[in-house]
Write a protein that holds these residues in place. Structure first.
Motif, short mmCIF file in Angstrom:
data_model
loop_
_atom_site.label_atom_id
_atom_site.label_comp_id
_atom_site.label_asym_id
_atom_site.label_seq_id
_atom_site.Cartn_x
_atom_site.Cartn_y
_atom_site.Cartn_z
N GLU A 52 0.82 -1.26 -0.06
CA GLU A 52 0.08 0.18 -0.07
C GLU A 52 0.75 1.15 -0.22
O GLU A 52 0.51 2.48 -0.47
CB GLU A 52 -0.93 -0.09 1.18
CG GLU A 52 -1.95 -1.29 0.93
CD GLU A 52 -2.89 -1.41 2.22
OE1 GLU A 52 -2.55 -1.33 3.21
OE2 GLU A 52 -4.19 -1.57 1.68
N GLU A 82 -5.19 4.23 2.58
CA GLU A 82 -4.06 3.32 2.52
C GLU A 82 -3.34 3.34 3.60
O GLU A 82 -2.58 2.50 4.14
CB GLU A 82 -3.44 3.41 1.16
CG GLU A 82 -4.45 2.94 -0.11
CD GLU A 82 -4.68 1.61 -0.18
OE1 GLU A 82 -5.01 0.99 0.70
OE2 GLU A 82 -5.01 0.98 -1.36
N HIS A 85 -4.81 1.51 6.57
CA HIS A 85 -4.65 -0.05 6.03
C HIS A 85 -3.24 -0.21 6.65
O HIS A 85 -3.14 -1.45 7.31
CB HIS A 85 -4.98 -0.22 4.88
CG HIS A 85 -6.30 0.30 4.16
ND1 HIS A 85 -6.82 0.11 2.87
CD2 HIS A 85 -7.23 0.60 5.12
CE1 HIS A 85 -7.98 0.67 2.75
NE2 HIS A 85 -8.42 0.96 4.04
N HIS A 166 -11.29 -3.11 5.88
CA HIS A 166 -10.69 -2.97 4.68
C HIS A 166 -11.11 -2.97 3.54
O HIS A 166 -11.02 -2.25 2.46
CB HIS A 166 -9.12 -3.77 4.98
CG HIS A 166 -8.03 -3.58 4.02
ND1 HIS A 166 -6.78 -4.13 4.12
CD2 HIS A 166 -7.92 -2.70 2.89
CE1 HIS A 166 -5.99 -3.61 3.25
NE2 HIS A 166 -6.72 -2.63 2.44
N GLU A 170 -11.66 -0.49 0.27
CA GLU A 170 -11.06 -0.99 -0.99
C GLU A 170 -12.00 -0.82 -2.10
O GLU A 170 -11.76 -0.27 -3.17
CB GLU A 170 -10.33 -2.49 -0.97
CG GLU A 170 -9.26 -2.43 -0.18
CD GLU A 170 -7.99 -1.59 -0.84
OE1 GLU A 170 -7.82 -1.55 -2.02
OE2 GLU A 170 -7.37 -1.04 -0.03
N HIS A 173 -12.43 2.91 -2.61
CA HIS A 173 -11.61 3.67 -3.62
C HIS A 173 -11.14 3.04 -4.79
O HIS A 173 -10.15 3.26 -5.35
CB HIS A 173 -10.47 4.28 -2.67
CG HIS A 173 -9.50 3.24 -2.37
ND1 HIS A 173 -9.08 3.12 -0.99
CD2 HIS A 173 -8.98 2.18 -2.86
CE1 HIS A 173 -8.29 2.21 -0.87
NE2 HIS A 173 -8.15 1.57 -1.92
FE LIG Z 1 -5.84 -1.00 1.38
#
Ligand SMILES: [Fe+2]
Ligand SMILES: [Fe+2]
Length: 285
Positions: A52, A82, A85, A166, A170, A173
């Protein structure tokens, strides 16, 4: 900079969440007691933080060429999401390392390979890889959010919570790196080519990482257990034909991540996880 809008409005906002792993909270094989899947998820989790960071650097390189204010805002949201994450997967990976998984080694190896890619490949190719890998993460994420069988595999642990949060982001985005690639002049030819190359590399990475991880686990020495787990993998909801078809759709000329409309799915999961009675609302800071 001209003020032109070509990208639809999308809610891409980082959530400041935090997860905790009290000692002994996770069983050694936390994916419903399944040997191989526990190692596959550990490999993916170990890959996320350096992966990421690579995505963020690849997109950031083009950020000042993005002229659409909506896309520019989504790029900021993407970077924020990100970064969180990576941070939360680092925490999970530390717990997995305590349990005996080689997450530190896999993180280091991934980071080295990606830094090598940065030194040797043009920025356009790196952005193409990023857009393609985001299609992988979004496709797997939407499978997890939409398929009861896929979620059932995760049991009822904190790993399930991390992966659901998560997955939601994901999917939120999923078009950002793709739109940056296209809006800054990326061609269809490079887009499809980078997908083909990164698919082979990703498969090799996961297979190699999983074998490496299994080699550190005494349970993998039991041929019956290993055989049964590998047999289950063949029927995994994440490897279903529908998932493969969605992954391959990326290679079609004119493909866009929004071709798979996830608006309803996202509304449902935003409420379920972070609504007033959301299961993860208490994890927000
Ligand atoms: Fe991610
Ligand atoms: Fe992502």
């Amino acid at each position: 900079m001209t003020d032109r809008r070509s990208v639809p409005a999308r809610a891409v906002k980082p959530r400041r969440v935090k997860f905790a792993y009290p000692r002994g909270a996770l069983r050694r094989h936390y994916v419903e007691g399944d040997l191989v899947m526990s190692h596959v998820v550990a490999v993916l989790s170990a890959t996320f933080p350096p992966g990421e960071e690579f995505f963020v650097r690849s997109v950031r390189h083009y950020a000042d060429r993005v002229t659409d204010p909506e896309l520019a805002a989504q790029v900021r949201g993407f970077i924020g999401q990100e970064i969180v994450h990576g941070r939360e997967h680092d925490r999970l990976n530390a717990e997995l390392a305590r349990m005996g998984y080689p997450t530190r080694l896999i993180d280091r190896m991934t980071d080295r390979s990606l830094k090598f890619a940065e030194r040797t490949l043009p920025p356009r190719v790196r952005l193409g890889y990023t857009a393609a890998l985001e299609h992988y993460t979004a496709t797997i994420a939407e499978r997890l959010l939409s398929d009861d069988g896929a979620r059932a595999l995760l049991g009822d642990t904190e790993v399930r919570s991390v992966l659901l949060w998560h997955a939601l982001e994901e999917s939120e985005h999923k078009a950002v790196a793709f739109d940056v690639f296209r809006e800054t002049g990326g061609s269809e030819r490079v887009r499809v080519r980078t997908m083909r190359v990164i698919s082979a590399l990703l498969l090799a990475h996961i297979a190699f990482g999983t074998v490496l991880s299994l080699c550190t686990d005494r349970a993998a020495l039991n041929p019956l257990r290993l055989g049964a787990s590998l047999a289950r993998l063949r029927h995994s909801p994440f490897l279903a034909r529908e998932v493969i078809t969605k992954l391959r759709a990326y290679n079609r000329r004119g493909f866009h991540p929004d071709d798979v409309d996830a608006a309803e799915l996202l509304d449902r999961w935003r409420a379920e996880l972070f609504g007033p009675a959301g299961t993860l609302t208490a994890n927000l800071r």
